[in-house]
Every structure is written in structure tokens, then in C-alpha cells.
Design an enzyme around this catalytic site. Structure first.
Site, PDB file in Angstrom:
ATOM      1  N   ARG A  50       0.733  -1.292   0.023  1.00  0.00           N
ATOM      2  CA  ARG A  50      -0.103  -0.058  -0.015  1.00  0.00           C
ATOM      3  C   ARG A  50       1.016   1.363   0.013  1.00  0.00           C
ATOM      4  NH1 ARG A  50      -3.620  -2.440  -1.662  1.00  0.00           N
ATOM      5  NH2 ARG A  50      -5.728  -2.695  -0.719  1.00  0.00           N
ATOM      6  N   HIS A  60      -0.844   0.811  -9.691  1.00  0.00           N
ATOM      7  CA  HIS A  60      -1.632  -0.163  -8.388  1.00  0.00           C
ATOM      8  C   HIS A  60      -2.399  -1.214  -9.525  1.00  0.00           C
ATOM      9  CE1 HIS A  60      -3.829  -0.421  -4.664  1.00  0.00           C
ATOM     10  NE2 HIS A  60      -3.795  -1.499  -5.095  1.00  0.00           N
TER      11      HIS A  60
HETATM   12  P1  NDP Z   1      -1.983 -11.458   4.631  1.00  0.00           P
HETATM   13  O1  NDP Z   1      -2.840 -10.952   5.955  1.00  0.00           O
HETATM   14  O2  NDP Z   1      -2.038 -12.885   4.158  1.00  0.00           O
HETATM   15  O3  NDP Z   1      -0.519 -11.138   4.967  1.00  0.00           O
HETATM   16  C1  NDP Z   1       0.091  -9.934   5.590  1.00  0.00           C
HETATM   17  C2  NDP Z   1       1.278 -10.154   6.214  1.00  0.00           C
HETATM   18  O4  NDP Z   1       1.796  -8.875   6.804  1.00  0.00           O
HETATM   19  C3  NDP Z   1       1.286 -11.228   7.442  1.00  0.00           C
HETATM   20  O5  NDP Z   1       2.624 -12.197   7.279  1.00  0.00           O
HETATM   21  C4  NDP Z   1       1.436 -10.324   8.564  1.00  0.00           C
HETATM   22  O6  NDP Z   1       2.154 -10.915   9.942  1.00  0.00           O
HETATM   23  C5  NDP Z   1       2.375  -9.304   8.241  1.00  0.00           C
HETATM   24  N1  NDP Z   1       2.215  -8.371   9.112  1.00  0.00           N
HETATM   25  C6  NDP Z   1       0.910  -7.342   9.287  1.00  0.00           C
HETATM   26  N2  NDP Z   1       1.280  -6.328  10.395  1.00  0.00           N
HETATM   27  C7  NDP Z   1       2.786  -6.449  10.535  1.00  0.00           C
HETATM   28  C8  NDP Z   1       3.457  -5.897  11.438  1.00  0.00           C
HETATM   29  N3  NDP Z   1       2.933  -4.569  12.237  1.00  0.00           N
HETATM   30  N4  NDP Z   1       4.962  -6.426  11.389  1.00  0.00           N
HETATM   31  C9  NDP Z   1       5.193  -7.374  10.907  1.00  0.00           C
HETATM   32  N5  NDP Z   1       4.463  -8.160   9.844  1.00  0.00           N
HETATM   33  C10 NDP Z   1       3.093  -7.713   9.853  1.00  0.00           C
HETATM   34  O7  NDP Z   1      -2.176 -10.446   3.345  1.00  0.00           O
HETATM   35  P2  NDP Z   1      -2.010 -10.656   2.017  1.00  0.00           P
HETATM   36  O8  NDP Z   1      -0.466 -11.388   1.993  1.00  0.00           O
HETATM   37  O9  NDP Z   1      -3.103 -11.246   1.254  1.00  0.00           O
HETATM   38  O10 NDP Z   1      -2.008  -9.379   1.236  1.00  0.00           O
HETATM   39  C11 NDP Z   1      -1.064  -8.314   1.725  1.00  0.00           C
HETATM   40  C12 NDP Z   1      -1.427  -6.836   1.250  1.00  0.00           C
HETATM   41  O11 NDP Z   1      -1.058  -6.734  -0.107  1.00  0.00           O
HETATM   42  C13 NDP Z   1      -2.819  -6.362   1.459  1.00  0.00           C
HETATM   43  O12 NDP Z   1      -3.141  -5.941   2.685  1.00  0.00           O
HETATM   44  C14 NDP Z   1      -2.811  -5.180   0.156  1.00  0.00           C
HETATM   45  O13 NDP Z   1      -2.744  -4.033   1.187  1.00  0.00           O
HETATM   46  C15 NDP Z   1      -1.786  -5.564  -0.641  1.00  0.00           C
HETATM   47  N6  NDP Z   1      -2.191  -5.927  -1.992  1.00  0.00           N
HETATM   48  C16 NDP Z   1      -1.733  -5.191  -3.093  1.00  0.00           C
HETATM   49  C17 NDP Z   1      -2.548  -5.411  -4.274  1.00  0.00           C
HETATM   50  C18 NDP Z   1      -1.751  -4.658  -5.531  1.00  0.00           C
HETATM   51  O14 NDP Z   1      -2.470  -4.844  -6.574  1.00  0.00           O
HETATM   52  N7  NDP Z   1      -0.880  -3.579  -5.015  1.00  0.00           N
HETATM   53  C19 NDP Z   1      -3.241  -6.238  -4.542  1.00  0.00           C
HETATM   54  C20 NDP Z   1      -3.616  -7.245  -3.360  1.00  0.00           C
HETATM   55  C21 NDP Z   1      -3.077  -6.854  -2.051  1.00  0.00           C
HETATM   56  P3  NDP Z   1       1.235 -12.184  10.433  1.00  0.00           P
HETATM   57  O15 NDP Z   1       1.539 -13.563   9.418  1.00  0.00           O
HETATM   58  O16 NDP Z   1       2.149 -12.640  11.602  1.00  0.00           O
HETATM   59  O17 NDP Z   1      -0.008 -12.161  10.488  1.00  0.00           O
HETATM   60  C1  OXD Z   2      -6.193  -5.402  -3.183  1.00  0.00           C
HETATM   61  C2  OXD Z   2      -5.558  -4.455  -4.275  1.00  0.00           C
HETATM   62  O1  OXD Z   2      -6.103  -5.070  -2.031  1.00  0.00           O
HETATM   63  O2  OXD Z   2      -5.921  -4.826  -5.443  1.00  0.00           O
HETATM   64  O3  OXD Z   2      -6.571  -6.452  -3.386  1.00  0.00           O
HETATM   65  O4  OXD Z   2      -4.928  -3.528  -3.770  1.00  0.00           O
END
Ligand code: NDP
Ligand code: OXD
Length: 314
Positions: free
Chosen positions: A229, A277
Site C-alpha cells: 500500500r 496499482h
Molecule cells: P496477509 O494478511 O495474508 O499477510 C499480511 C502479512 O503481513 C502477514 O505475514 C502479517 O504477519 C504481516 N504483518 C502485518 N502487520 C505486520 C506488522 N506490524 N509487522 C510485521 N508483519 C506484519 O495479506 P496478503 O498477503 O493477502 O496481502 C497483503 C497486502 O497486499 C494487502 O493487505 C494489500 O494491502 C496488498 N495488496 C496489493 C495489491 C496490489 O495490486 N498492489 C493487490 C492485493 C493486495 P502475520 O503472518 O504474523 O499475521
Molecule cells: C487489493 C488491491 O487489496 O488490489 O486486492 O489492492
């Protein structure tokens, strides 16, 4: 059992058509058009206007149309019902394609060859590094980070990951929490951010963090790839770090303000690759099928999957 489509910034038509086909016994209504608020049982949302979901007395669940839910968490009048996010192979594969592409692009210095081609310059590198000599560190070892990590490992990269809670992923050096951050950064040449945007992660990609990345890597300086993000990054710090050599290059799919304003210096910086994005778009066919299946299982008495932990914000 109506479903309300509450979407801003996207064309709702393909979503509505697909939900109508997948859920023929439901009425699909659209935010902004007339509908009876008492009949709404489910909402699908992408960036709905804050407050617009208040006053839906029979609401059972809200489905985010993306993997990220920060667009929902910003609504302080969001109904207190389960929030379900997207976890789907279509979206996951797209993100891994993006991450692998950009790691390889930086490894193989494709931007430089593009520039050389424009100038008709033939200049061979003597010792280009191999993937195994480059350390990729993934911040956020969740659904997307975990899949990207495995695919980068197949390409030969030396992969590590950092998450909030400890993780064990075969073949990947896993670090967690504040305690693990220093060691993770110290062994990272390409930093891939796939974190959710929460109170804890806002602004985490800043000058102080960039200065802690490895300085002894084979790429001539650390590289940032942010497909998480825009709120994770401090863009002024990225620019300053590129200009003083703290960072060598950056690939950015997400921005503090989207669309990226035309006057942003990121557009023209020679070391920055900008994408709009779309690292992993939500493909209407895949995502509507995923949500329709969740509704079917929920109504058969099974628990909803991939429910957001509201206290953590993701
Ligand atoms: P998940 O919830 O599966 O994974 C998030 C990861 O981040 C987990 O490993 C989590 O740790 C870690 N995390 C969260 N907070 C912290 C913190 N404070 N410190 C350290 N690690 C942290 O999410 P996804 O993998 O499905 O998606 C991740 C992000 O990708 C979405 O939230 C979105 O913002 C972004 N995204 C962007 C897209 C784009 O087109 N650019 C498309 C889709 C998503 P833990 O495993 O311990 O919970
Ligand atoms: C998502 C994105 O969160 O597209 O899936 O950013």
C-alpha cells in the site's frame, strides 16, 4: 438475502452481471440507486463512501473486493459484522508474477538495457550476479508474500521474510517482530513490501529503514519494491534515499496519493519504475465466484473463511 454492491472508482457493471448469474435467487442492488436497506444481507465493497453502510439492520457480512481491507478500516461507522477479504489463487498468482518480474528486472538490470538500446549502445557486463547471489527480503509473509517467496526461491533467489508472528516456510529464512527486523534488513538486497496498511505499518518504508538494508550486496545498493500500500511508504524519503545512494532503485505499484499526481517527481526519476496499482488486480470472474461460494457455505452453516481480525486491522 439481497447483496449490495458498494463500489467507488470501478465500473460496477461486470460485478453486478456476474453476481446476478452466480446468485440467481438474490436481488443485486447498487449503492447510489434506490433499495430497501432492510433486505440487505451481504455487502461487497471496494472503497465505499465512509458511513454509507450504516443502518443495514439485517447485514450478515461484508466482503472486500480486494485482499486489502484498509479501505474498510477507515470507516468509523462500519457495521459490526464479519469482514471477509479476498484470498484467491487468481489474485495470488498475479501478485507473484509482479514480484518475480520486478526482482528479475532489477537482477538483470533491464531498465539499463532498455536505455542502452534506445542509444544503440552495446556494452556487456563482465560479471552479472546470479539470482542465488541476491538476497530478497519480503516484508509481510502472508498469503501473497508466502507465495511470492516460494516462487522467488524457485528462480534461485536467496529469500527471507518478515512477519508479525513467527512463521516457518520451507527454504526461507523467516524473521518476525521488532526483534527480528534488524537481522532481516541487514541481509536484504531487494526489499519487497507486501504488508497490509495498519496503524503499525503506516510509514514503515522510510529513510531510517532504508539505511538499515544490506550495503554489501551484488546489485550496487538496496532496491525497494512496494506492491503493498502507498501508505506504507514515505515518498519524500524514497526520493532522498535514491538521490543520496541509500537506495539504488525502486519499483512502486502503490502511492501515498492514487492516481499518482502528474507533478510527482516519481514519474520521471530515472531509478523509479511506476505501475498503476495493478500488481494484482481483482478479476471480476474469479472474485465473484469466490464470494458466491463463501455465501453458499455460510448459509449451509459453515464458518466464513479469511475473516479480518479487526483489532489488528488486517
Ligand atoms: P496477509 O494478511 O495474508 O499477510 C499480511 C502479512 O503481513 C502477514 O505475514 C502479517 O504477519 C504481516 N504483518 C502485518 N502487520 C505486520 C506488522 N506490524 N509487522 C510485521 N508483519 C506484519 O495479506 P496478503 O498477503 O493477502 O496481502 C497483503 C497486502 O497486499 C494487502 O493487505 C494489500 O494491502 C496488498 N495488496 C496489493 C495489491 C496490489 O495490486 N498492489 C493487490 C492485493 C493486495 P502475520 O503472518 O504474523 O499475521
Ligand atoms: C487489493 C488491491 O487489496 O488490489 O486486492 O489492492
Amino acid at each position: 438475502m439481497n447483496l449490495l454492491v458498494a463500489v467507488a472508482g470501478w465500473d460496477v457493471t461486470p460485478w453486478v452481471r456476474r453476481f446476478e448469474a452466480l446468485l440467481p435467487d438474490r436481488k443485486i442492488v447498487i449503492l447510489g440507486e434506490p433499495f430497501d436497506r432492510r433486505d440487505v444481507h451481504y455487502v461487497v465493497s471496494w472503497k465505499h463512501p465512509p458511513g454509507s453502510l450504516a443502518g443495514l439492520p439485517n447485514l450478515a457480512a461484508i466482503f472486500s473486493l480486494g485482499a486489502g481491507v484498509d479501505h474498510l478500516m477507515g470507516d468509523d461507522r462500519l457495521p459490526d459484522v464479519p469482514i471477509v477479504r479476498v484470498v484467491d489463487p487468481d489474485l495470488t498468482d498475479r501478485m507473484s508474477e509482479y514480484v518475480v518480474l520486478h526482482c528479475l528486472m532489477h537482477l538483470r538490470q533491464q531498465r539499463r538495457y532498455d536505455a542502452q538500446q534506445r542509444e544503440r549502445v552495446w556494452l556487456e557486463d563482465e560479471h552479472p550476479p546470479a539470482a542465488r547471489e541476491v538476497r530478497v527480503g519480503i516484508m509481510g509473509l502472508g498469503v501473497l508474500g508466502g507465495d511470492a517467496a516460494r516462487k522467488l526461491e524457485v528462480m534461485g533467489f536467496d529469500v527471507s521474510g518478515w512477519s508479525r508472528s513467527p512463521k516457518a516456510v520451507d527454504g526461507i529464512a523467516a524473521y518476525s517482530g521488532e526483534d527480528g527486523l534488524e537481522a532481516f534488513l541487514r541481509r536484504t538486497d531487494i526489499l519487497v513490501a507486501l504488508l497490509p496498511l495498519t496503524e503499525e505499518t503506516r510509514g514503515i518504508l522510510n529513510k531510517d529503514l532504508f539505511a538499515r538494508l544490506a550495503r554489501d550486496g551484488r546489485l550496487g545498493g538496496p532496491i525497494l519494491i512496494n506492491a503493498g500500500r502507498g501508505g506504507l511508504q514515505v515518498e519524500a524519503d524514497i526520493l532522498a534515499s535514491l538521490d543520496d545512494g541509500t537506495l539504488k532503485a525502486a519499483t512502486l505499484d502503490v502511492f501515498e496519493t492514487e492516481p499518482l499526481p502528474p507533478d510527482s517527481p516519481l514519474w520521471t526519476h530515472p531509478a523509479v519504475t511506476v505501475t498503476p496499482h495493478n500488481a494484482a488486480v481483482s478479476e471480476a470472474g474469479a472474485i465473484t465466484a469466490y464470494i458466491a461460494e463463501q455465501i453458499r457455505r455460510f448459509e449451509a452453516g459453515e464458518p466464513l473463511a479469511h475473516v479480518v481480525k479487526r483489532d489488528l486491522g488486517y
